[in-house]
Design an enzyme around this catalytic site. Structure first.
Site, PDB file in Angstrom:
ATOM      1  N   LYS A  99      -1.973  -1.489  -4.025  1.00  0.00           N
ATOM      2  CA  LYS A  99      -2.890  -0.345  -3.938  1.00  0.00           C
ATOM      3  C   LYS A  99      -2.106   0.948  -3.944  1.00  0.00           C
ATOM      4  CE  LYS A  99      -5.798   1.850  -0.596  1.00  0.00           C
ATOM      5  NZ  LYS A  99      -6.137   1.916   0.775  1.00  0.00           N
ATOM      6  N   LYS A 146       0.845  -1.182   0.000  1.00  0.00           N
ATOM      7  CA  LYS A 146       0.000   0.000   0.000  1.00  0.00           C
ATOM      8  C   LYS A 146       0.885   1.239   0.000  1.00  0.00           C
ATOM      9  CE  LYS A 146      -3.597   2.099   2.790  1.00  0.00           C
ATOM     10  NZ  LYS A 146      -4.411   1.908   3.974  1.00  0.00           N
TER      11      LYS A 146
HETATM   12  C1  PBG Z   1      -6.827   3.342   5.179  1.00  0.00           C
HETATM   13  C2  PBG Z   1      -7.405   3.143   3.852  1.00  0.00           C
HETATM   14  C3  PBG Z   1      -7.323   4.060   2.814  1.00  0.00           C
HETATM   15  C4  PBG Z   1      -8.025   3.518   1.735  1.00  0.00           C
HETATM   16  C5  PBG Z   1      -8.497   2.269   2.113  1.00  0.00           C
HETATM   17  N1  PBG Z   1      -8.083   2.042   3.449  1.00  0.00           N
HETATM   18  C6  PBG Z   1      -6.759   5.408   2.701  1.00  0.00           C
HETATM   19  C7  PBG Z   1      -5.632   5.922   3.431  1.00  0.00           C
HETATM   20  O1  PBG Z   1      -4.597   5.272   3.571  1.00  0.00           O
HETATM   21  O2  PBG Z   1      -5.796   7.063   3.863  1.00  0.00           O
HETATM   22  C8  PBG Z   1      -8.179   4.225   0.429  1.00  0.00           C
HETATM   23  C9  PBG Z   1      -9.064   3.646  -0.555  1.00  0.00           C
HETATM   24  C10 PBG Z   1      -9.445   4.566  -1.640  1.00  0.00           C
HETATM   25  O3  PBG Z   1      -8.896   5.675  -1.817  1.00  0.00           O
HETATM   26  O4  PBG Z   1     -10.360   4.190  -2.373  1.00  0.00           O
HETATM   27  N2  PBG Z   1      -6.809   2.361   6.045  1.00  0.00           N
END
Ligand code: PBG
Length: 318
Positions: free
Chosen positions: A236, A183
């Site tokens: 992601k 991520k």
């Molecule tokens: C955080 C989380 C995020 C997303 C899913 N889980 C965002 C972040 O790290 O602030 C983002 C998903 C999206 O933008 O569609 N646990």
């Protein structure tokens, strides 16, 4: 070989809030809503009718605190939601996000050990040990409510192993874990942070999310999650990281998911609305969405988490 997008490839995310009678469109996130449980069940009914088989749930509670206690208290929002969904739609695969950012007042994904010490660059001091303990507790409440998979997204080292151990110890051996393994600290999460009111109140997430220039670190995180027992690993966001998806596909035979995130979705919506003025909005949008999802699948993802899933379901029925 032609690549066909099938509904079975997709996971549709939903946002749930406290209260009743609520279905509110999210700012800068056209076509996506915050639902209270009652209205959520109605919408899921439509999705199920269209053939959607897997959903991913995010909880946005009214009350937040520094420890994110709402995430694991008895009868927490997600546990209640899962119970009601499984009651109505027993065959729907319900996946729950396991994180702290929408439950903490500071908006970070973990427990902060010392608020005075934010370090020179204002990154938070995340206490990894405490964080993974709390994440395991959250996962157990979701498992007890009947969730099928949990998806830890806090990027805390050892989170998958801690959750796997806790689930096994409590008899949830069949429960799957989808790790948000690779991520990145991305600029494409904006609409999601509006949705979840989860933007960090100080600093940013670079202390625990990956740097976009570091593809190698991403592959190491994926390898670690596989070792820790993840059933599905994830990259992601998707579109700026197709090379990482491809590399992961070549290197690992594990089920691989990619998250077509909120900013990617909103960008397409804005393009349709303000830039691409060919006639027939519906076809333009459909063709763009299929091109994007095909590129993610071509790179090597088996599963795509996407806010377009419900529209795709409708288009596939035509
Ligand atoms: C955080 C989380 C995020 C997303 C899913 N889980 C965002 C972040 O790290 O602030 C983002 C998903 C999206 O933008 O569609 N646990």
């Amino acid at each position: 070989m032609a690549i066909n997008i099938k509904l079975d490839d997709l996971i549709y995310p939903y946002f749930v809030v406290d209260g009743s009678g609520i279905k509110e469109e999210i700012e800068s996130f056209p076509g996506q809503f915050r639902f209270s449980i009652d209205r959520l069940i109605e919408d899921i009914g439509e999705s199920v009718k269209l053939g959607i088989g897997r959903i991913l749930l995010f909880g946005i509670p009214d009350r937040k605190d520094v420890l994110g206690a709402e995430a694991y208290k008895n009868g927490n929002l997600i546990a209640e939601t899962v119970r009601k969904i499984k009651n109505r739609f027993p065959d729907l695969v319900v996946i729950t996000d396991v994180c702290l950012c929408s439950y903490t007042t500071h908006g970070h994904c973990g427990i902060i050990s010392d608020h005075r010490l934010k370090t020179i660059d204002h990154r938070p001091n995340i206490d990894t040990k405490k964080t993974v303990e709390v994440l395991a507790k959250i996962a157990l409440t979701h498992a007890a409510a009947g969730a099928d998979w949990v998806a830890p997204s806090a990027m805390a080292k050892g989170q998958v192993l801690a959750i796997r151990k806790a689930l096994d110890a409590c008899g949830y051996k069949d429960m799957k874990i989808m790790g948000y393994s690779a991520k990145f600290a991305s600029n494409f999460y904006g609409p999601f942070r509006n949705a979840a009111a989860s933007a960090p109140k100080f600093g940013d997430r670079r202390a625990y999310q990956l740097d976009c220039s570091n593809g190698k670190a991403a592959l190491k995180e994926i390898a670690d999650d596989i070792k820790e027992g993840a059933d599905v690993v994830m990259v992601k966001p998707a579109l700026s990281y197709l090379d990482v998806i491809k590399e992961a596909r070549l290197r690992f035979s594990h089920p691989l998911a990619a998250y077509n995130v909120s900013g990617e979705y909103a960008m397409l919506k804005a393009y349709i609305k303000t830039i691409d003025h060919r006639p027939e909005t519906r076809d333009r949008e459909k063709n763009l969405v299929f091109e994007i999802l095909t590129s993610i699948k071509r790179a090597g993802a088996d599963t795509i988490i996407t806010y377009h899933a419900k529209d795709v379901a409708g288009w596939l029925k035509e």
